[in-house]
Design a protein around this motif. Structure first.
Motif, short mmCIF file in Angstrom:
data_model
loop_
_atom_site.label_atom_id
_atom_site.label_comp_id
_atom_site.label_asym_id
_atom_site.label_seq_id
_atom_site.Cartn_x
_atom_site.Cartn_y
_atom_site.Cartn_z
N PHE A 275 -14.66 -35.64 1.62
CA PHE A 275 -13.74 -35.08 2.61
C PHE A 275 -13.65 -33.56 2.46
O PHE A 275 -13.78 -32.82 3.44
CB PHE A 275 -12.35 -35.70 2.44
CG PHE A 275 -11.29 -35.04 3.27
CD1 PHE A 275 -11.31 -35.14 4.65
CD2 PHE A 275 -10.27 -34.31 2.67
CE1 PHE A 275 -10.32 -34.53 5.43
CE2 PHE A 275 -9.28 -33.70 3.44
CZ PHE A 275 -9.31 -33.82 4.82
N ASN A 276 -13.47 -33.08 1.24
CA ASN A 276 -13.37 -31.63 1.00
C ASN A 276 -14.67 -30.92 1.38
O ASN A 276 -14.64 -29.83 1.97
CB ASN A 276 -13.04 -31.36 -0.46
CG ASN A 276 -11.58 -31.64 -0.79
OD1 ASN A 276 -10.71 -31.42 0.04
ND2 ASN A 276 -11.31 -32.13 -1.99
N GLU A 281 -17.57 -27.49 5.31
CA GLU A 281 -18.75 -27.26 6.14
C GLU A 281 -18.35 -26.96 7.58
O GLU A 281 -18.96 -26.12 8.24
CB GLU A 281 -19.66 -28.49 6.10
CG GLU A 281 -20.39 -28.68 4.77
CD GLU A 281 -21.15 -30.00 4.72
OE1 GLU A 281 -21.03 -30.80 5.68
OE2 GLU A 281 -21.85 -30.23 3.72
N GLN A 282 -17.32 -27.63 8.09
CA GLN A 282 -16.91 -27.45 9.48
C GLN A 282 -15.97 -26.27 9.68
O GLN A 282 -16.04 -25.57 10.70
CB GLN A 282 -16.25 -28.72 10.00
CG GLN A 282 -17.22 -29.87 10.21
CD GLN A 282 -16.62 -30.98 11.05
OE1 GLN A 282 -15.80 -30.74 11.94
NE2 GLN A 282 -17.01 -32.20 10.80
N LYS A 283 -15.07 -26.05 8.72
CA LYS A 283 -14.03 -25.05 8.90
C LYS A 283 -14.22 -23.79 8.06
O LYS A 283 -13.50 -22.81 8.25
CB LYS A 283 -12.64 -25.66 8.58
CG LYS A 283 -12.29 -26.84 9.47
CD LYS A 283 -12.25 -26.44 10.93
CE LYS A 283 -11.93 -27.60 11.84
NZ LYS A 283 -11.92 -27.23 13.27
N GLY A 284 -15.19 -23.80 7.14
CA GLY A 284 -15.44 -22.62 6.33
C GLY A 284 -14.40 -22.37 5.26
O GLY A 284 -14.33 -21.26 4.71
N MET A 285 -13.59 -23.37 4.97
CA MET A 285 -12.54 -23.24 3.95
C MET A 285 -12.11 -24.63 3.52
O MET A 285 -12.45 -25.63 4.17
CB MET A 285 -11.35 -22.46 4.50
CG MET A 285 -10.63 -23.13 5.65
SD MET A 285 -9.31 -22.12 6.37
CE MET A 285 -10.30 -20.95 7.32
N THR A 286 -11.37 -24.73 2.43
CA THR A 286 -10.88 -26.02 1.96
C THR A 286 -9.70 -26.47 2.82
O THR A 286 -9.07 -25.65 3.51
CB THR A 286 -10.43 -25.94 0.50
OG1 THR A 286 -9.27 -25.09 0.42
CG2 THR A 286 -11.53 -25.38 -0.39
N PRO A 287 -9.36 -27.75 2.77
CA PRO A 287 -8.17 -28.21 3.51
C PRO A 287 -6.90 -27.46 3.12
O PRO A 287 -6.08 -27.13 3.97
CB PRO A 287 -8.08 -29.70 3.14
CG PRO A 287 -9.49 -30.09 2.82
CD PRO A 287 -10.09 -28.89 2.17
N ARG A 288 -6.74 -27.20 1.83
CA ARG A 288 -5.56 -26.48 1.38
C ARG A 288 -5.52 -25.06 1.92
O ARG A 288 -4.47 -24.58 2.38
CB ARG A 288 -5.53 -26.47 -0.15
CG ARG A 288 -4.29 -25.80 -0.74
CD ARG A 288 -3.05 -26.61 -0.44
NE ARG A 288 -3.09 -27.90 -1.08
CZ ARG A 288 -2.28 -28.91 -0.83
NH1 ARG A 288 -1.34 -28.74 0.11
NH2 ARG A 288 -2.37 -30.05 -1.45
N GLN A 289 -6.67 -24.38 1.91
CA GLN A 289 -6.73 -23.03 2.46
C GLN A 289 -6.43 -23.04 3.96
O GLN A 289 -5.74 -22.15 4.47
CB GLN A 289 -8.11 -22.43 2.21
CG GLN A 289 -8.38 -22.09 0.75
CD GLN A 289 -9.83 -21.71 0.51
OE1 GLN A 289 -10.73 -22.14 1.22
NE2 GLN A 289 -10.07 -20.90 -0.52
N TYR A 290 -6.95 -24.04 4.66
CA TYR A 290 -6.69 -24.16 6.10
C TYR A 290 -5.20 -24.34 6.35
O TYR A 290 -4.63 -23.71 7.25
CB TYR A 290 -7.46 -25.36 6.66
CG TYR A 290 -7.24 -25.62 8.13
CD1 TYR A 290 -8.05 -25.00 9.08
CD2 TYR A 290 -6.24 -26.48 8.56
CE1 TYR A 290 -7.85 -25.24 10.44
CE2 TYR A 290 -6.03 -26.71 9.91
CZ TYR A 290 -6.85 -26.09 10.84
OH TYR A 290 -6.64 -26.32 12.19
#
Length: 307
Positions: A275-276, A281-290
């Protein structure tokens, strides 16, 4: 004003929305519920300004997949496949008045621009609509309100409102949705059966989905289903499903009510590392950073509710 209907055809042929022009009117304004026969993956030669008033779900415009919420306002150019599928809600199986739609022919607008050079300010917006355009900000919110109130106006009033909306939107903040390389001929348009497949994936994306099982469900071999899906959506089944799940994860991250691990499993992943990795790959950042970045942005954004 204008009669609209969908012509369902055999597998491989397009789902075409036929908008029959009444010569007494320049465009077609209408409001409809979801689900509805007209609310499906389809295309047509008319331009379409589409407002979602209620619910959340997934929007599909060309090769774009993303989440939508109330106030989502999009202009779709001619022959671009599009659909808005709301998330299932047992308490609200029918969302009344979800969509407000304005459709008009390109020839009519071109003639208007020839007669009224002042309307040339619309040229860039009309060109960008070939990729689908999503509007944002205060100006878009005001145009959404005006689009809704058109339903209460007389015919001349609707025409004036339509021109005012297009002018304002041409000066508002917006972003294009499909990739620059996208075109209706590149990925094809969907069939009635692909519409059913897209709906099924949207409704069950949080579950374990295998292409082989979907192929069997819709009477195809896996290889046939793979070619069929790629032709209709411009994407592989695995990549398409991944984009759906990451889009849903973004919405949950914005809500801030669940941990990253919980969201991972809620959207259909069974492995946090995968998932991470896919999210990055899609957002250029980790879920937490997003989550942190979008929270910072939201603190500086004013929300304009619809009436």
């Amino acid at each position: 004003m204008i009669a609209a209907q969908l012509n369902d055809t055999r597998l491989g042929a397009p789902v075409f929305e036929s908008v029959t022009q009444d010569p007494k009117f320049s465009f077609y304004w209408h409001c409809h519920d979801f689900p509805a026969p007209i609310a499906r993956w389809n295309y047509h030669p008319e331009y379409e300004l589409h407002l979602i008033r209620y619910s959340e779900g997934h929007a599909f415009v060309g090769d774009y997949i993303g989440r939508f919420g109330p106030g989502n306002l999009v202009l779709v150019g001619p022959n671009i496949p599009h659909a808005w599928f709301s998330d299932p809600d047992e308490a609200r199986p029918v969302i009344e008045g979800r969509d407000v739609v304005l459709q008009f022919k390109g020839e009519w607008l071109e003639h208007m621009m020839e007669l009224c050079p002042e309307l040339n300010c619309l040229s860039t917006l009309i060109e960008d609509s070939a990729l689908g355009v999503e509007f944002e900000g205060e100006e878009a919110a005001r145009c959404s309100e005006l689009l809704v109130t058109m339903g209460e106006q007389d015919n001349a009033g609707r025409l004036l409102s339509m021109l005012a909306i297009l002018r304002s939107l041409s000066q508002s903040d917006y972003r294009t949705l499909s990739g620059r390389g996208y075109g209706p001929g590149a990925s094809g348009v969907s069939s009635a059966q692909v519409d059913a497949v897209l709906r099924y994936i949207h409704d069950h994306s949080h579950e374990e989905l295998r292409m082989s099982r979907l192929a069997e469900r819709y009477g195809m071999t896996p290889s046939t289903f793979s070619r069929f899906f790629k032709h209709a959506t411009g994407d592989t089944f695995v990549a398409f499903l991944r984009r759906i799940r990451i889009g849903h994860a973004c919405r949950l991250l914005l809500e801030g009510e669940h941990s990253v691990a919980d969201i991972c499993f809620q959207v259909g992943y069974n492995n946090l590392s995968n998932f991470n990795r896919h999210f990055r790959e899609q957002k250029g950042m980790t879920p937490r950073q997003y989550q942190h970045q979008t929270a910072d942005l939201e603190r500086h954004v004013t929300i304009y509710p619809l009436p």
